[in-house]
Design an enzyme around this catalytic site. Sequence first.
Site, PDB file in Angstrom:
ATOM      1  N   ASP A   1      17.847 -12.196  16.340  1.00 36.37           N
ATOM      2  CA  ASP A   1      19.359 -12.322  15.463  1.00 36.37           C
ATOM      3  C   ASP A   1      20.328 -11.330  15.883  1.00 36.37           C
ATOM      4  O   ASP A   1      19.861 -10.236  16.243  1.00 36.37           O
ATOM      5  CB  ASP A   1      18.956 -12.232  14.089  1.00 36.37           C
ATOM      6  CG  ASP A   1      19.350 -13.103  13.053  1.00 36.37           C
ATOM      7  OD1 ASP A   1      20.746 -13.194  13.110  1.00 36.37           O
ATOM      8  OD2 ASP A   1      18.896 -13.828  12.344  1.00 36.37           O
TER       9      ASP A   1
ATOM     10  N   HIS B   1      16.133 -18.752   5.632  1.00 37.62           N
ATOM     11  CA  HIS B   1      16.263 -17.498   4.687  1.00 37.62           C
ATOM     12  C   HIS B   1      17.354 -17.450   3.572  1.00 37.62           C
ATOM     13  O   HIS B   1      17.470 -16.580   2.408  1.00 37.62           O
ATOM     14  CB  HIS B   1      15.929 -16.415   5.542  1.00 37.62           C
ATOM     15  CG  HIS B   1      17.287 -16.076   6.061  1.00 37.62           C
ATOM     16  ND1 HIS B   1      17.607 -16.732   7.267  1.00 37.62           N
ATOM     17  CD2 HIS B   1      18.065 -15.119   5.951  1.00 37.62           C
ATOM     18  CE1 HIS B   1      18.867 -16.326   7.641  1.00 37.62           C
ATOM     19  NE2 HIS B   1      18.925 -15.141   7.011  1.00 37.62           N
ATOM     20  N   ASP B   2      18.107 -18.330   3.729  1.00 33.12           N
ATOM     21  CA  ASP B   2      19.214 -18.420   2.747  1.00 33.12           C
ATOM     22  C   ASP B   2      19.479 -19.656   1.841  1.00 33.12           C
ATOM     23  O   ASP B   2      20.258 -20.008   1.039  1.00 33.12           O
ATOM     24  CB  ASP B   2      20.848 -18.463   3.638  1.00 33.12           C
ATOM     25  CG  ASP B   2      20.923 -17.286   4.365  1.00 33.12           C
ATOM     26  OD1 ASP B   2      20.677 -16.210   3.948  1.00 33.12           O
ATOM     27  OD2 ASP B   2      21.546 -17.263   5.468  1.00 33.12           O
TER      28      ASP B   2
ATOM     29  N   GLU C   1      25.017 -19.578  13.994  1.00 34.37           N
ATOM     30  CA  GLU C   1      24.876 -20.132  12.560  1.00 34.37           C
ATOM     31  C   GLU C   1      26.353 -20.543  12.153  1.00 34.37           C
ATOM     32  O   GLU C   1      27.148 -19.940  12.288  1.00 34.37           O
ATOM     33  CB  GLU C   1      24.720 -18.964  11.784  1.00 34.37           C
ATOM     34  CG  GLU C   1      24.336 -19.250  10.267  1.00 34.37           C
ATOM     35  CD  GLU C   1      24.389 -18.252   9.511  1.00 34.37           C
ATOM     36  OE1 GLU C   1      24.003 -18.363   8.186  1.00 34.37           O
ATOM     37  OE2 GLU C   1      25.209 -17.250   9.520  1.00 34.37           O
TER      38      GLU C   1
ATOM     39  N   ASP D   1      24.788 -14.660  14.067  1.00 34.51           N
ATOM     40  CA  ASP D   1      24.953 -14.691  12.412  1.00 34.51           C
ATOM     41  C   ASP D   1      26.524 -15.079  12.297  1.00 34.51           C
ATOM     42  O   ASP D   1      27.487 -14.360  12.852  1.00 34.51           O
ATOM     43  CB  ASP D   1      24.949 -13.363  11.849  1.00 34.51           C
ATOM     44  CG  ASP D   1      24.816 -13.172  10.428  1.00 34.51           C
ATOM     45  OD1 ASP D   1      23.980 -14.044   9.836  1.00 34.51           O
ATOM     46  OD2 ASP D   1      25.680 -12.580   9.886  1.00 34.51           O
TER      47      ASP D   1
HETATM   48  C1  NOJ Z   1      24.145 -14.975   7.182  1.00 34.19           C
HETATM   49  C2  NOJ Z   1      22.780 -14.642   6.964  1.00 34.19           C
HETATM   50  O1  NOJ Z   1      21.826 -15.756   7.169  1.00 34.19           O
HETATM   51  C3  NOJ Z   1      22.607 -14.223   5.719  1.00 34.19           C
HETATM   52  O2  NOJ Z   1      21.288 -13.982   5.277  1.00 34.19           O
HETATM   53  C4  NOJ Z   1      23.429 -13.157   5.379  1.00 34.19           C
HETATM   54  O3  NOJ Z   1      23.348 -12.420   4.231  1.00 34.19           O
HETATM   55  C5  NOJ Z   1      24.890 -13.107   5.940  1.00 34.19           C
HETATM   56  N1  NOJ Z   1      24.965 -13.972   7.156  1.00 34.19           N
HETATM   57  C6  NOJ Z   1      25.551 -11.961   6.060  1.00 34.19           C
HETATM   58  O4  NOJ Z   1      25.225 -11.490   7.337  1.00 34.19           O
END
Ligand code: NOJ
Length: 534
Positions: A101, A332-333, A266, A203
């Site tokens: 990442d 994970h989000d 992402e 990210d």
């Molecule tokens: C996306 C990430 O997947 C998330 O977990 C994070 O909180 C935010 N970006 C900020 O970096």
Amino acid sequence: MALSQRLWWQDGVIYQIYPRSFQDANGDGVGDLPGIASRLDYLAQLGIAAIWISPFYPSPMADFGYDVADYTGVDPIFGTMADFDRLIAAAHAKSLKLIIDFVPNHTSDQHPWFLESRASRDNPKRDWYIWRDPAPDGGAPNNWTSNFGGSAWEWDTTTSQYYLHSFLPQQPDLNWRNPEVKAAIFAAMRFWLDKGVDGFRMDVLWLLIKDDQFRSNPQNPDWTPGSNSFGSTLPLYTSDRPETHAIVREMRELMNGYPERVLIGEIYLPLTRLVTYYGPDPNTTEGRGADLPFNFHLIQTAWNAEKIATLIRNYESLLPPGAWPNWVLGNHDQPRLATRVGQGQEHVAAMLLLTLRGTPTMYYGDELGMPNAQISPDEVQDPAEKRQPGIGMGRDPERSPMLWDESPGAGFTTGTPWLPFVPDHAALSVAAESARGNSLLALYRRLLDLRRDRPALHAGDVTDVAAEKGVLRYIRGWESGKRLQILLNLTGEPVQTPAERGRILLTTLMDGAGADVDGTMLLEAGEGVLLELT
Ligand code: NOJ
């Protein structure tokens, strides 16, 4: 395209590891790099091609590692650089690729760059971050909001200016219009590429550039008060800015110096915008952008055969020539797949993800059917929940530790896990599911095997995408080889459905293989079938 010209990240499956939650090797309740290394056999046998590890950089952990304090280090909670070196060597020895990442949009407020930047207005790194004077009324410079709610501007008393943070105040945004920032981030990318990492998951790639005139975002008429205040405006001036594409292309260009590396972005955008991140011409070196702009639309689309059929057709028709598709069902989000699609649908979801055209990304534990964990208010860890409590922003439920066996620490830890395990998990562990021939894990293994063996599945085209009475169906084919039809019952009822003439290769119930089908078949509730056409 000949099979020999294809790349590992097109044919293989990516598996996301949230390192705090995968395997704890030192008993502190938090997963680590030696823990991941000790589970490589499991991953290799599962049949995935690559692991992507969420951030393990030195970090104050305000956002559990997405607040990076050193782009070229390893946080002691996860181990040492020697542990990383051992991990990548061991992964490569098992023919597993390793993707890391990378968080280019913001650093930690404890990163030395930010400590310098905030020290004085004339510090050489002042312009590495985004500093603004107050608005004429003394308030924030404009109405930009943090993704975690509230203003995206934080007042800094030392130098009497505001700085921008698209996420937490502890995550100040870098100024990507400053060439020194770009050079510093590119140097960090080279550091990891030289170590042999096989790619990056970037990210929030679509947020890197903000409007140079700092115009306020328009109000969102559809926002519901009480929901995430981030949604109260439309992110017109803070996301998907045209200048972002040049940066993505430069990142890709840098990586061209290293063979076969993958650039994943992402990106949460509508399909028409998402596909622009492949670059103006993904077939050429100069026109290539992100290799895999993450496609999250299966997560965002209702679990409905007709809607998913439309999504597949739309996505396929929008892909520019030379672009390779990809699909994601969990991360994970996002709430856990098993919870989102509901009991009885995890198997058919697995068959969907692993038979669509394009690189699938799996999220650790989804192969076991792990649901959301239940997190009581005193167990909350996620800053997104702490900043806007009680409105469903928390991401702890999908970050619960991996279940390896039925011991008290689930084989994850000998200590106290940093988050609770999911409820009623006795039958869900790797050990328990490995002992059951028709478990979800057994189905994933079988699907991963089939996907690797069959060019129609890992490289072929997709045609005849249709849906009827809640059953989704499509055909995968490769050159003169046998074509496959996939039939997926996304409902909770048995459905009699039209089918091509063929022989059953696999059902999600793990029975019936070898039976002939001709023109129609009965699918059980939540059943999926893979037919080899004759
Ligand atoms: C996306 C990430 O997947 C998330 O977990 C994070 O909180 C935010 N970006 C900020 O970096």
